[in-house]
Design a protein around this motif. Structure first.
Motif, PDB file in Angstrom:
ATOM      1  N   MET A  86      33.572  37.769  77.689  1.00  0.00           N
ATOM      2  CA  MET A  86      33.056  36.450  77.321  1.00  0.00           C
ATOM      3  C   MET A  86      31.893  36.580  76.343  1.00  0.00           C
ATOM      4  N   SER A  87      30.987  37.557  76.585  1.00  0.00           N
ATOM      5  CA  SER A  87      29.828  37.684  75.705  1.00  0.00           C
ATOM      6  C   SER A  87      30.275  38.071  74.296  1.00  0.00           C
ATOM      7  N   LEU A  88      31.309  38.913  74.191  1.00  0.00           N
ATOM      8  CA  LEU A  88      31.773  39.299  72.861  1.00  0.00           C
ATOM      9  C   LEU A  88      32.464  38.129  72.161  1.00  0.00           C
ATOM     10  N   VAL A 127      25.668  43.158  79.850  1.00  0.00           N
ATOM     11  CA  VAL A 127      26.231  41.918  79.302  1.00  0.00           C
ATOM     12  C   VAL A 127      25.105  40.959  78.945  1.00  0.00           C
ATOM     13  N   LEU A 132      24.393  39.139  75.379  1.00  0.00           N
ATOM     14  CA  LEU A 132      24.280  37.689  75.221  1.00  0.00           C
ATOM     15  C   LEU A 132      22.976  37.315  74.519  1.00  0.00           C
ATOM     16  N   THR A 147      34.658  41.225  87.497  1.00  0.00           N
ATOM     17  CA  THR A 147      33.839  40.159  86.931  1.00  0.00           C
ATOM     18  C   THR A 147      33.029  40.666  85.758  1.00  0.00           C
ATOM     19  N   ALA A 148      32.486  41.906  85.891  1.00  0.00           N
ATOM     20  CA  ALA A 148      31.686  42.457  84.804  1.00  0.00           C
ATOM     21  C   ALA A 148      32.529  42.593  83.534  1.00  0.00           C
ATOM     22  N   PHE A 149      33.783  43.011  83.686  1.00  0.00           N
ATOM     23  CA  PHE A 149      34.655  43.103  82.506  1.00  0.00           C
ATOM     24  C   PHE A 149      34.867  41.732  81.884  1.00  0.00           C
ATOM     25  N   LEU A 198      33.031  39.175  82.085  1.00  0.00           N
ATOM     26  CA  LEU A 198      31.785  38.669  81.519  1.00  0.00           C
ATOM     27  C   LEU A 198      31.481  39.349  80.181  1.00  0.00           C
ATOM     28  N   TYR A 199      31.725  40.654  80.113  1.00  0.00           N
ATOM     29  CA  TYR A 199      31.496  41.356  78.853  1.00  0.00           C
ATOM     30  C   TYR A 199      32.418  40.790  77.777  1.00  0.00           C
TER      31      TYR A 199
END
Lengths: 499, 100
Positions: free
Chosen positions: A179-181, B42, B46, A172-174, A176-177
């Motif tokens: 997604m943020s990029l 993250v 953001l 999930t952390a991957f 999410l990272y």
């Protein structure tokens, strides 16, 4: 932002709402009833799932659109994948009743967890925004972590649950990272807007978009258990209660595939120089992952003696076949494949659950010796599910593979090697699918075999899976065209949803 | 004003420390903390992008990430306790009943 521009439409989230409310109701009923009202809870669960199914069909007639300022979409992908998820949930609920009674486990939470997981998966299938993709994925994941460890005094179950939790959160952390990029590069989290930003060349940091897409691919790859991110799968599937394995091997995967289609086959399938570059890169990456996934899944499955572990590797291989459909970005073959896979996989796990007895004691191939004619209904059902998983006509497994391979062969001439790899893999897989059948029917009976008791609800679930497997194998066209009816042509999917 | 790239570099470093921790550490609680570190890096990304772009979506996303992380912590710690009760160890290498 004005309230009117949010485009609120509660009908668009009706399935998720029904299922979540029912889950809360079950927790209350469970808290106030004295002795775990298993039958009442099962009844509430079934009714709410059927109502959600009706609501999903209601969405289908409403046509495509995007609501809640683009957070929720209604399109053929959502409708079809939601139906698949709900069918799996209904089947698992029917099976869970007998499982909970046989193992004397607390019934209330289990049904509530099924419903919460279903709500998360439905949200994931209908997500039109990276925020809802994340939220849906986490609701579904966190509940399945708990379900994997539901037999909490069993060391294997708690180990499986811990592994699932740690690796799932890691993935999930991957995601999410990534997604943020992607958000940083395109200045939006809406999938349609991301698509437009890429197509119109408004991306400020193309490199971040590429890295973000790659990290998201890793995250999704973990969740659908594709190689090289599959190492958690066999341990988790073996250690969890069989019924939970059947559930988490199918429904969450279906939901993640829907989000995967929405983000990659739609969001990252844009025009423009950057769009075509991104598209080329991810299609190539998915093709390589697909080839690796099915090859590793099938080869390792060959040497497994534990039936649950064998099916875990088989589910890895099946994720690989479904990924083959991604090279053309066509939703219909992938959706049909996953529906068929879910039916036959849940069916197979249901039979294994019955034969394994309380505590999952008898799951080695040797435990199946000679039981074929002792308990013919179960062994013949298992044989049909295994034939279907192997892709032998006239079962549905054959038709689903046929559609997906044909679509890839016609749609992506440069990636035809992938179809060749997939066909070779299907042939290899026949060996380990037929092995339990041979053991069941052509070996002397294992000592101490007692016929398992089959409750009515379990029988209904098995019949549902059997009829589905045979019906979709013989008459697949109606279901296939129902995915395409609302216009699943490749280009129609990329159009911005009508307001 | 601190440029955007510094924030991105810091969060990338934090994320990498988290990944390295998950791969190297063997205590379940420490693994869990490393995953939390990844999630928080993250969040930093953001917020930095949100400020840079003048767009509020990123900050909203952070709230959702924090809520999910809290839910994950509740479930995760419960799972770790369940494992500790059956095995009396937090070392993930000793959780090896299920083998490849």
């Amino acid at each position: 932002m004005q309230l009117t521009s949010l485009n609120l439409n509660y009908a668009a989230i009706a399935p998720e709402s029904i299922v979540s409310v029912a889950a809360v109701v079950i927790m209350l009923v469970d808290a106030f009833s004295k002795k775990g009202a298993r039958k009442i809870n099962a009844g509430i669960t079934l009714v709410s799932l059927v109502l959600a199914l009706i609501a999903v069909f209601g969405l289908n007639s409403a046509g495509r659109g995007s609501y809640f300022s683009g957070m929720i979409v209604v399109d053929p992908i959502r409708v079809f994948f939601s139906v698949t998820i709900l069918i799996v949930s209904i089947a698992v609920t029917l099976l869970a009743s007998q499982f909970l009674r046989d193992e004397a486990l607390p019934p209330g939470e289990f049904f509530a967890l099924i419903l919460f997981a279903t709500a998360g998966m439905l949200l994931l299938a209908g997500a039109g925004d990276l925020v809802t993709v994340f939220l849906g994925l986490e609701i579904a994941s966190i509940t399945t972590y708990v379900m994997a460890g539901y037999r909490r005094y069993d060391t294997r179950a708690s180990e499986s649950s811990l592994k699932y939790f740690l690796l799932g959160s890691f993935a999930t952390a991957f995601l999410l990272y990534g997604m943020s990029l992607v958000y940083g590069a395109t200045a939006t989290t809406n999938l349609t807007a991301i698509n437009q930003a890429i197509a119109e060349g408004k991306v400020q940091f193309p490199a971040l978009l590429m890295i973000g897409a790659a990290l998201m691919l890793v995250g999704f790859g973990f969740k659908i258990a594709s190689a090289p991110f599959h190492l958690w799968t066999p341990d988790v599937y073996e250690g969890a209660p069989t019924i939970v394995t059947g559930f988490m091997g199918t429904a969450p995967k279906v939901a993640v595939f829907a989000a995967f289609l929405h983000t990659f086959a739609e969001g990252f399938n844009a025009g423009g120089p950057l769009g075509s570059q991104l598209h080329h890169v991810w299609v190539t990456a998915v093709a390589i992952i697909a080839a690796l996934t099915m090859t590793i899944g099938n080869i390792v499955a060959l040497s497994q003696k534990n039936i649950k572990r064998m099916l875990a590797y088989s589910s890895i291989a099946h994720a690989g076949y479904a990924l083959v459909g991604f090279v053309t970005s066509e939703a219909a073959p992938v959706g049909f494949y996953l529906l068929v896979y879910s039916l036959m996989s849940v069916g197979a796990f249901a039979v294994i659950q019955l034969l394994a007895r309380a505590g999952d004691q008898k799951v080695e191939a040797a435990d199946y010796a000679g039981i074929g004619f002792q308990t013919p209904a179960l062994s013949f059902s298992l044989a049909i599910f295994l034939f279907s998983l192997a892709g032998i006509p006239p079962t549905a497994g054959f038709m689903s593979k046929f559609f997906i391979f044909k679509s890839a062969w016609d749609g992506a001439p440069t990636l035809r090697w992938l179809v060749v790899v997939a066909v070779i893999n299907s042939i290899i897989s026949v060996y380990y699918y037929l092995y339990p059948i041979v053991v069941m029917f052509f070996r002397p009976l294992a000592p101490g075999f007692v016929k398992p008791r089959v409750s009515t609800m379990t029988a209904v679930a098995l019949a549902l899976a059997l009829i589905g497997t045979l019906y979709l194998g013989i008459l697949p066209n109606r279901v296939m065209s129902s995915i395409g009816r609302s216009g699943t042509a490749n280009t129609a999917l990329v159009q911005p949803a009508s307001k | 004003m601190v440029p955007l790239s510094w924030y991105l570099a810091l969060s990338a470093v934090l994320f990498t420390i988290g990944v390295a921790g998950v791969l190297i550490q063997r205590n379940a609680i420490v693994l869990f903390m490393c995953i939390e570190l990844m999630l928080n890096s993250v969040n930093l990304t953001l917020v930095a992008f949100s400020r840079f772009l003048g767009d509020v979506t990123g900050q909203l996303f952070v709230f959702i990430v924090m809520v999910v992380a809290a839910a994950e912590a509740a479930v995760g710690l419960a799972i770790i306790i369940a494992l500790f009760r059956t095995r009396e160890t937090l070392n993930v290498d000793e959780a090896d009943l299920l083998k490849l």
